[in-house]
Design an enzyme around this catalytic site. Structure first.
Site, PDB file in Angstrom:
ATOM      1  N   GLN A   9      17.948  63.392 111.564  1.00  0.00           N
ATOM      2  CA  GLN A   9      19.378  63.673 111.681  1.00  0.00           C
ATOM      3  C   GLN A   9      20.122  62.471 112.246  1.00  0.00           C
ATOM      4  OE1 GLN A   9      19.837  67.704 112.548  1.00  0.00           O
ATOM      5  NE2 GLN A   9      22.013  67.631 112.951  1.00  0.00           N
ATOM      6  N   SER A  94      11.533  63.709 113.150  1.00  0.00           N
ATOM      7  CA  SER A  94      12.093  65.057 113.354  1.00  0.00           C
ATOM      8  C   SER A  94      12.147  65.816 112.025  1.00  0.00           C
ATOM      9  CB  SER A  94      13.465  64.962 114.036  1.00  0.00           C
ATOM     10  OG  SER A  94      13.926  66.236 114.432  1.00  0.00           O
ATOM     11  N   LEU A  95      13.341  66.157 111.518  1.00  0.00           N
ATOM     12  CA  LEU A  95      13.401  66.870 110.238  1.00  0.00           C
ATOM     13  C   LEU A  95      12.749  66.065 109.120  1.00  0.00           C
ATOM     14  CD1 LEU A  95      15.628  66.088 107.749  1.00  0.00           C
ATOM     15  CD2 LEU A  95      17.155  66.318 109.683  1.00  0.00           C
ATOM     16  N   ARG A 119      15.812  76.019 109.846  1.00  0.00           N
ATOM     17  CA  ARG A 119      15.560  75.203 111.041  1.00  0.00           C
ATOM     18  C   ARG A 119      16.870  74.735 111.657  1.00  0.00           C
ATOM     19  NH1 ARG A 119      14.701  69.672 112.281  1.00  0.00           N
ATOM     20  NH2 ARG A 119      12.947  69.253 113.721  1.00  0.00           N
ATOM     21  N   HIS A 203      14.861  69.219 120.560  1.00  0.00           N
ATOM     22  CA  HIS A 203      13.580  68.738 121.097  1.00  0.00           C
ATOM     23  C   HIS A 203      13.494  68.875 122.621  1.00  0.00           C
ATOM     24  CE1 HIS A 203      12.423  67.443 117.156  1.00  0.00           C
ATOM     25  NE2 HIS A 203      13.532  66.770 117.039  1.00  0.00           N
ATOM     26  N   GLN A 252       6.960  70.918 117.402  1.00  0.00           N
ATOM     27  CA  GLN A 252       7.942  69.839 117.270  1.00  0.00           C
ATOM     28  C   GLN A 252       9.349  70.279 117.654  1.00  0.00           C
ATOM     29  OE1 GLN A 252      10.417  69.121 114.170  1.00  0.00           O
ATOM     30  NE2 GLN A 252       9.249  67.413 113.308  1.00  0.00           N
TER      31      GLN A 252
END
Length: 312
Positions: A9, A94-95, A119, A203, A252
């Site tokens: 992101q 991340s994503l 998500r 996170h 995660q």
């Protein structure tokens, strides 16, 4: 050895994917499938905005994935550069980890889009707006960031979220704690701290409700076999077992993105060059982590053409 890597992101921007879609049916097919799956004109939002809607987490996450997979499909179908022939492993920030898994066949495109839509929504909904945020610490290593977070917490959540590279760490938690941390940066020998324009404390342990939702979703849509190893965010180690990957994807959500350690692990395992698809975000982190690593970012048709010629 070569790693294909995928951005997370903040790599979204209005106009993303427009050139690819105009130039390649392979890219258009990706955008059309994601639009149909989500029952949303996401490709129009990517191309035309408005920016504030594109930046919404539930839109940004599938959009970033779609753009990166479209980039990969153009590279493979239009320029004949197959991931399996030119990469030895994959990773994503991340994503971007979901994108990486889609690139090696663990998830289909439609399932990846649906998982990332959920998500994004779940992470946004986990904490009421304004109660949590994130800050980037410049000129800080992870040990400095951990010490700062502990000092600023004062009973609230303040945790290291992203260990991006040797000079950039992101912290996440309650808004008050993050603001205190930014105010204390100089006392901890950190060059600068800046509150990020994000809508939730990603996170961090505050994301536990989102992790629970994703655990359920991944139980219904588990990853399949991987064609190449993935270097996982929360372990910074290669993994190929789908059951282990499911657990790591859930972890995660609340866990630290160990990107710097992932880059070092790939380098230690023999990776010499890194190729970022669909952005120029994680590439600079790679370069700051290891200046000897070869780094290429593929965003435009010109980038793809040049890369295809280079490795021919």
């Amino acid at each position: 050895m070569r790693a294909f890597i995928f951005p997370g992101q903040s790599s979204q921007k209005v106009g993303m994917g427009a050139e690819l879609a105009a130039s390649s049916i392979a890219a258009r097919d990706v955008f059309d499938e994601v639009d149909d799956t989500l029952r949303q004109h996401l490709s129009v939002l990517m191309r035309e905005g408005p920016e504030d809607r594109l930046t919404l987490t539930e839109n940004a996450q599938p959009a970033i994935m779609a753009n990166a997979i479209a980039t990969l499909r153009v590279l493979e179908h239009d320029f004949g550069v197959k991931l399996l022939e030119h990469a030895n492993c994959v990773a994503g920030h991340s994503l971007g980890e979901y994108t990486a898994l889609a690139s090696v066949g663990a998830f289909g495109l439609a399932d990846t889009a649906l998982l990332l839509k959920l998500r994004g929504w779940s992470m946004q909904a986990a904490v009421p707006l304004g109660e949590g945020t994130m800050a980037v610490l410049l000129g800080a290593d992870v040990e400095q960031a951990k010490a700062l977070a502990e000092a600023a917490a004062q009973g609230e959540v303040c945790e290291v979220a992203n260990d991006n590279d040797p000079s950039q760490v992101v912290i996440s938690g309650h808004t008050g704690a993050i603001e205190r941390a930014v105010a204390l940066t100089k006392e901890h020998g950190i060059k600068r701290g800046m509150i990020l324009n994000v809508s939730a404390p990603f996170h961090s342990s505050l994301m536990a409700p989102a992790a629970k939702r994703m655990a359920g979703a991944l139980e219904e849509t588990p990853p399949g076999a991987l064609m190449l190893p993935l270097y996982a965010n929360v372990t910074a180690a290669a993994v190929t077992d789908p059951a282990q990957i499911t657990a790591l994807l859930v972890e995660q959500i609340t866990g630290r993105v160990r990107w710097r350690e992932s880059v070092l692990a790939m380098r230690a395992d023999g990776v010499e060059s890194f190729v970022e698809l669909g952005g120029k975000v994680v590439g600079p982190m790679v370069s700051r982590t290891d200046r000897d690593a070869q780094m290429t970012s593929l965003v435009t048709m010109k980038d793809l053409e040049a890369f295809a010629k280079e490795i021919a």
